[in-house]
Design an enzyme around this catalytic site. Structure first.
Site, mmCIF file in Angstrom:
data_model
loop_
_atom_site.group_PDB
_atom_site.id
_atom_site.type_symbol
_atom_site.label_atom_id
_atom_site.label_comp_id
_atom_site.label_asym_id
_atom_site.label_seq_id
_atom_site.Cartn_x
_atom_site.Cartn_y
_atom_site.Cartn_z
ATOM 1 N N LYS A 1 -0.865 -9.512 2.706
ATOM 2 C CA LYS A 1 0.026 -8.815 3.712
ATOM 3 C C LYS A 1 -1.406 -8.107 4.794
ATOM 4 O O LYS A 1 -1.621 -7.332 3.961
ATOM 5 C CB LYS A 1 1.336 -8.131 3.760
ATOM 6 N N GLU B 1 -1.081 -5.523 7.797
ATOM 7 C CA GLU B 1 -0.651 -4.596 9.693
ATOM 8 C C GLU B 1 -1.545 -5.193 10.357
ATOM 9 O O GLU B 1 -2.267 -4.898 11.225
ATOM 10 C CB GLU B 1 -0.858 -3.362 9.126
ATOM 11 N N ASP C 1 -0.923 -5.735 0.191
ATOM 12 C CA ASP C 1 -1.355 -4.974 0.540
ATOM 13 C C ASP C 1 -2.900 -4.967 1.384
ATOM 14 O O ASP C 1 -3.505 -4.698 0.002
ATOM 15 C CB ASP C 1 -0.986 -4.226 1.496
ATOM 16 N N GLU D 1 9.262 -4.124 10.731
ATOM 17 C CA GLU D 1 9.942 -2.210 10.058
ATOM 18 C C GLU D 1 9.789 -1.603 11.253
ATOM 19 O O GLU D 1 9.896 -1.646 11.908
ATOM 20 C CB GLU D 1 7.948 -2.142 9.689
ATOM 21 N N ASP E 1 1.022 -1.596 0.181
ATOM 22 C CA ASP E 1 0.111 -0.097 -0.369
ATOM 23 C C ASP E 1 1.169 1.584 -0.019
ATOM 24 O O ASP E 1 0.036 2.017 0.002
ATOM 25 C CB ASP E 1 -0.744 -0.008 1.263
ATOM 26 N N SER E 2 2.208 1.123 0.314
ATOM 27 C CA SER E 2 3.405 2.393 -0.459
ATOM 28 C C SER E 2 2.980 2.272 -0.941
ATOM 29 O O SER E 2 3.331 3.463 -1.964
ATOM 30 C CB SER E 2 3.937 1.327 0.271
HETATM 31 O O1 KIV Z 1 3.612 -1.452 1.973
HETATM 32 C C1 KIV Z 1 4.502 -1.924 1.324
HETATM 33 O O2 KIV Z 1 5.326 -0.922 0.781
HETATM 34 C C2 KIV Z 1 5.218 -1.981 2.620
HETATM 35 C C3 KIV Z 1 6.815 -2.781 3.019
HETATM 36 C C4 KIV Z 1 7.516 -1.397 2.829
HETATM 37 C C5 KIV Z 1 6.926 -3.670 3.294
HETATM 38 O O3 KIV Z 1 4.163 -2.849 2.949
#
Ligand code: KIV
Length: 275
Positions: A113, A115, A83, A182, A44-45
């Site tokens: 993924k 959090e 994510d 992280e 989600d970056s």
């Molecule tokens: O969103 C992302 O790119 C991430 C990585 C920084 C692990 O969660």
């Protein structure tokens, strides 16, 4: 060879390092996939590096599915992890399963993924039971930026360090196949890594994690809005791209591009008939 969640487990047991890079589009996915990197993360970056937001809070399920579909088309060997965006799983176990399912069915993710630590165990368990592999993400979890009050290293006090170890064990117990650590002190990440059966994937968590992940724009020098200490620049692609843009601009204005080799011909006889 196709990488799967089983590959991650085998690599940990053989002591081989696992690699993961982000990708958000078809062309980049093909480059990462062809490089031998084990896993591609549609993080989600993308909110920061693709959409220009200051944080990941505004990223939607539709954003994630849109980018995941493109990345999936360019991915053959790497394990594709996607994510779950903010509020797509925190709200309820039901929402978590439905949205993880959408990322797999529509986005063609091989795993999702999310959090959070012990508090997300019910979601991790339910998603895993629905046959969707889950990678957990603890330590600095950017979707909680408003609670943390900034992007800070996590687990530095004894209480926080113990909580991180407990969270890691809780997500493993809930069924996660791997966990991203992280912005965690290296020695703490090493303890977590030793105490888990599942692999740890570090980002700003030192060299003793079972694997490493980076955001690709950060590591190739294409994003400069924010540069965390843990990012190593493996290339300066941004500078090369800007140089190409400058040369294009100059050549078009000087009339040297396009030249004959980039131009299509037609019979002069046909052209003469047009006048
Ligand atoms: O969103 C992302 O790119 C991430 C990585 C920084 C692990 O969660």
């Amino acid at each position: 060879m196709k990488n799967t969640v089983a590959t991650f487990q085998e690599m940990k047991s053989r002591g081989e390092k696992i690699t993961m890079l982000t990708a958000y589009d078809y062309s980049t996915a093909k480059l990462v996939d062809g490089s031998g990197v084990n896993s591609i993360l549609v993080g989600d970056s993308l909110g920061n590096v693709m959409l220009g937001y200051e944080d990941t809070i505004s990223v939607t399920m539709e954003d994630m599915i849109h980018h995941s579909k493109a990345v999936a088309r360019g991915t053959k060997e790497a394990l594709l992890i996607v994510d779950m965006p903010f509020l797509s799983y925190q709200t309820s176990v039901y929402d978590a399963v439905v949205n993880a399912g959408r990322l797999m069915k529509e986005g063609r993710a091989g795993a999702v993924k999310l959090e959070g630590g012990a508090e997300m165990a019910p979601q991790i368990k339910a998603i895993t039971q629905a046959s969707i592999p889950v990678c957990a993400h603890i330590g600095l979890t950017p979707q909680s930026i408003n609670v943390f009050g900034g992007y800070k290293v996590q687990g530095k006090s004894e209480v926080a360090a113990r909580k991180l170890i407990e969270d890691a064990k809780a997500v493993q117990e809930a069924g996660a196949f791997a966990v991203v650590l992280e912005a965690v002190p290296a020695k703490l990440a090493a303890i977590v890594t030793r105490s888990l059966d599942i692999p740890t994937i570090g980002i700003g968590a030192g060299p003793d994690c079972d694997g490493q992940v980076l955001v690709y724009q950060d590591m190739v020098g294409m994003y400069s809005d924010f540069a965390p200490k843990f990012v190593k620049r493996f290339a300066s692609v941004g500078e090369i791209i800007v140089e190409a843009f400058r040369t294009f601009d100059a050549e078009v204005k000087a009339g040297t591009f396009p030249s004959q080799e980039h131009t299509f011909d037609i019979d002069d006889e046909i052209i003469s008939k047009l006048y």
